[in-house]
Design a protein around this motif. Structure first.
Motif, PDB file in Angstrom:
ATOM      1  N   MET A   1       0.845  -1.190   0.000  1.00  0.00           N
ATOM      2  CA  MET A   1       0.000   0.000   0.000  1.00  0.00           C
ATOM      3  C   MET A   1       0.886   1.247   0.000  1.00  0.00           C
ATOM      4  SD  MET A   1      -2.671   1.366   2.891  1.00  0.00           S
ATOM      5  CE  MET A   1      -3.349  -0.276   3.093  1.00  0.00           C
ATOM      6  N   HIS A   2       0.557   2.200  -0.848  1.00  0.00           N
ATOM      7  CA  HIS A   2       1.256   3.475  -0.906  1.00  0.00           C
ATOM      8  C   HIS A   2       0.278   4.590  -0.555  1.00  0.00           C
ATOM      9  CE1 HIS A   2       4.844   1.833  -2.934  1.00  0.00           C
ATOM     10  NE2 HIS A   2       3.991   1.055  -3.581  1.00  0.00           N
ATOM     11  N   TYR A   3       0.766   5.630   0.061  1.00  0.00           N
ATOM     12  CA  TYR A   3      -0.091   6.760   0.353  1.00  0.00           C
ATOM     13  C   TYR A   3       0.722   8.042   0.267  1.00  0.00           C
ATOM     14  CZ  TYR A   3       1.875   5.810   5.027  1.00  0.00           C
ATOM     15  OH  TYR A   3       2.712   5.537   6.074  1.00  0.00           O
ATOM     16  N   ASN A   4       0.129   9.107  -0.215  1.00  0.00           N
ATOM     17  CA  ASN A   4       0.835  10.372  -0.347  1.00  0.00           C
ATOM     18  C   ASN A   4      -0.129  11.540  -0.396  1.00  0.00           C
ATOM     19  OD1 ASN A   4      -0.151  10.530  -3.043  1.00  0.00           O
ATOM     20  ND2 ASN A   4       1.608   9.398  -3.806  1.00  0.00           N
ATOM     21  N   LEU A   5       0.412  12.727  -0.333  1.00  0.00           N
ATOM     22  CA  LEU A   5      -0.342  13.963  -0.501  1.00  0.00           C
ATOM     23  C   LEU A   5      -0.095  14.474  -1.911  1.00  0.00           C
ATOM     24  CD1 LEU A   5       0.413  15.742   2.878  1.00  0.00           C
ATOM     25  CD2 LEU A   5      -1.745  14.730   2.183  1.00  0.00           C
ATOM     26  N   ARG A   6      -1.146  14.825  -2.624  1.00  0.00           N
ATOM     27  CA  ARG A   6      -0.996  15.294  -3.998  1.00  0.00           C
ATOM     28  C   ARG A   6      -1.798  16.562  -4.223  1.00  0.00           C
ATOM     29  NH1 ARG A   6      -1.952   9.547  -7.267  1.00  0.00           N
ATOM     30  NH2 ARG A   6      -0.411   8.353  -6.090  1.00  0.00           N
ATOM     31  N   HIS A   7      -1.301  17.384  -5.127  1.00  0.00           N
ATOM     32  CA  HIS A   7      -2.120  18.486  -5.613  1.00  0.00           C
ATOM     33  C   HIS A   7      -2.213  18.356  -7.130  1.00  0.00           C
ATOM     34  CE1 HIS A   7       1.465  20.915  -6.886  1.00  0.00           C
ATOM     35  NE2 HIS A   7       2.022  20.334  -5.839  1.00  0.00           N
ATOM     36  N   TYR A   8      -3.374  18.711  -7.669  1.00  0.00           N
ATOM     37  CA  TYR A   8      -3.687  18.437  -9.072  1.00  0.00           C
ATOM     38  C   TYR A   8      -3.752  19.718  -9.893  1.00  0.00           C
ATOM     39  CZ  TYR A   8      -4.859  13.691  -7.581  1.00  0.00           C
ATOM     40  OH  TYR A   8      -4.805  12.425  -7.066  1.00  0.00           O
ATOM     41  N   ARG A   9      -3.529  19.550 -11.187  1.00  0.00           N
ATOM     42  CA  ARG A   9      -3.544  20.667 -12.121  1.00  0.00           C
ATOM     43  C   ARG A   9      -4.964  20.971 -12.600  1.00  0.00           C
ATOM     44  NH1 ARG A   9       0.527  17.189 -14.117  1.00  0.00           N
ATOM     45  NH2 ARG A   9       2.652  17.952 -13.799  1.00  0.00           N
ATOM     46  N   ALA A  10      -5.113  22.164 -13.175  1.00  0.00           N
ATOM     47  CA  ALA A  10      -6.412  22.568 -13.728  1.00  0.00           C
ATOM     48  C   ALA A  10      -6.702  21.849 -15.045  1.00  0.00           C
ATOM     49  CB  ALA A  10      -6.457  24.081 -13.928  1.00  0.00           C
ATOM     50  N   GLU A  11      -5.643  21.391 -15.743  1.00  0.00           N
ATOM     51  CA  GLU A  11      -5.841  20.665 -16.991  1.00  0.00           C
ATOM     52  C   GLU A  11      -6.282  19.231 -16.682  1.00  0.00           C
ATOM     53  OE1 GLU A  11      -2.964  22.108 -16.136  1.00  0.00           O
ATOM     54  OE2 GLU A  11      -3.130  23.957 -17.308  1.00  0.00           O
ATOM     55  N   ALA A  12      -7.331  18.788 -17.343  1.00  0.00           N
ATOM     56  CA  ALA A  12      -7.860  17.452 -17.085  1.00  0.00           C
ATOM     57  C   ALA A  12      -6.889  16.377 -17.567  1.00  0.00           C
ATOM     58  CB  ALA A  12      -9.213  17.286 -17.764  1.00  0.00           C
TER      59      ALA A  12
END
Length: 276
Positions: free
Chosen positions: A1-12
């Motif tokens: 199992m992996h877990y992390n914090l991510r932030h996503y871009r406005a481009e789909a």
């Protein structure tokens, strides 16, 4: 199992992963997510479960951060995570955490399980923390799913009589019950003065912001004590719901419920033993 914090871009972006399920929980912001043609949002109390092999598209605008767990298929099956999701979501990709259940859960996963020096990643960057076989993390995932229900529609419900600003600050605080939260912090999130926020709590909830916050922390403690699969000492449990002092926690808990934390845990275990 992996877990992390991510932030996503406005481009789909769109992709799929064949060998693991993915659980996405909001910390900050809103993620627009489409799973096999079903559009929805991950924000506030609403989370998502993306099954292995399902194509999904995602995007997020502005400041955002999400807790993402990649759960191996075999692990999800053996530990009952897969079955819990199916029983709660009824084939939906979206679940909504019940009132009072989400506060310290996100805190336990987000704050206690991550290294302080870990960097964050954009989009689907590689995970910076690995929790393969960690039974404590599995317990927290099961607890989250156990206190959830199927989310209906994509719009977040705010209630008919509580202002949106007040709902926003309540949701924000409930995802940070493990942290030190001041009235000034809550007022900033609500974009109101402290006196205006205090008046709003009194008018719509009949209590002060800090008393409401303490009640939420104690309610979460009750949930944790009732779940016999969660192996936390009373001291660790107190810290998990935002109390730095175990004695202060026990006194507050006893005032709230008329029972001590140890008694509640002992009775829950007795009841489980009787059922078995």
């Amino acid at each position: 199992m992996h877990y992390n914090l991510r932030h996503y871009r406005a481009e789909a972006e769109r992709h799929s992963h064949a060998d693991f399920h993915q659980i996405i929980i909001s910390d900050v912001g809103k993620l627009e997510l489409e799973v096999e043609g079903r559009a929805g949002e991950v924000c506030g109390r609403r989370m998502a479960f993306v099954e292995a092999g399902r194509s999904h598209a995602f995007r997020a605008e502005g400041l955002n951060r999400f807790l993402v767990l990649d759960v191996n298929i075999d692990l999800a099956h053996k530990t009952g995570i897969e079955a819990l999701w199916q029983s709660r979501g009824r084939a939906s990709a979206y679940l909504e955490l019940q009132n009072g259940a989400q506060g310290s859960l996100l805190g336990l996963l987000d704050r206690r399980w991550f290294r302080s020096d870990a960097s964050e990643f954009t989009g689907d960057g590689m995970p910076f923390t690995n929790a393969i076989g960690d039974p404590g993390l599995v317990d927290q995932i099961r607890l989250i799913l156990g206190h959830s229900r199927q989310a209906v529609g994509t719009e977040k419900k705010t209630g008919s009589d509580i202002p949106t600003r007040l709902v926003r600050v309540m949701d924000w605080a409930e995802t940070r019950l493990t942290e030190d939260i001041a009235i000034s912090d809550m007022a900033r999130i609500a974009a109101q003065s402290e006196s205006t926020l205090f008046a709003a709590f009194q008018r719509y909830l009949g209590t002060s912001p800090m008393r409401w916050l303490t009640a939420k922390r104690l309610q979460m403690a009750w949930f944790l004590l009732q779940d016999c699969q969660i192996q936390l000492s009373i001291g660790d449990l107190a810290n998990a719901v935002g109390f730095s002092d175990q004695s202060a926690f026990s006194r507050a808990f006893s005032r709230q419920f008329g029972r001590t934390p140890i008694t509640v845990r002992r009775d829950a275990r007795k009841l489980l033993g009787a059922k078995l």
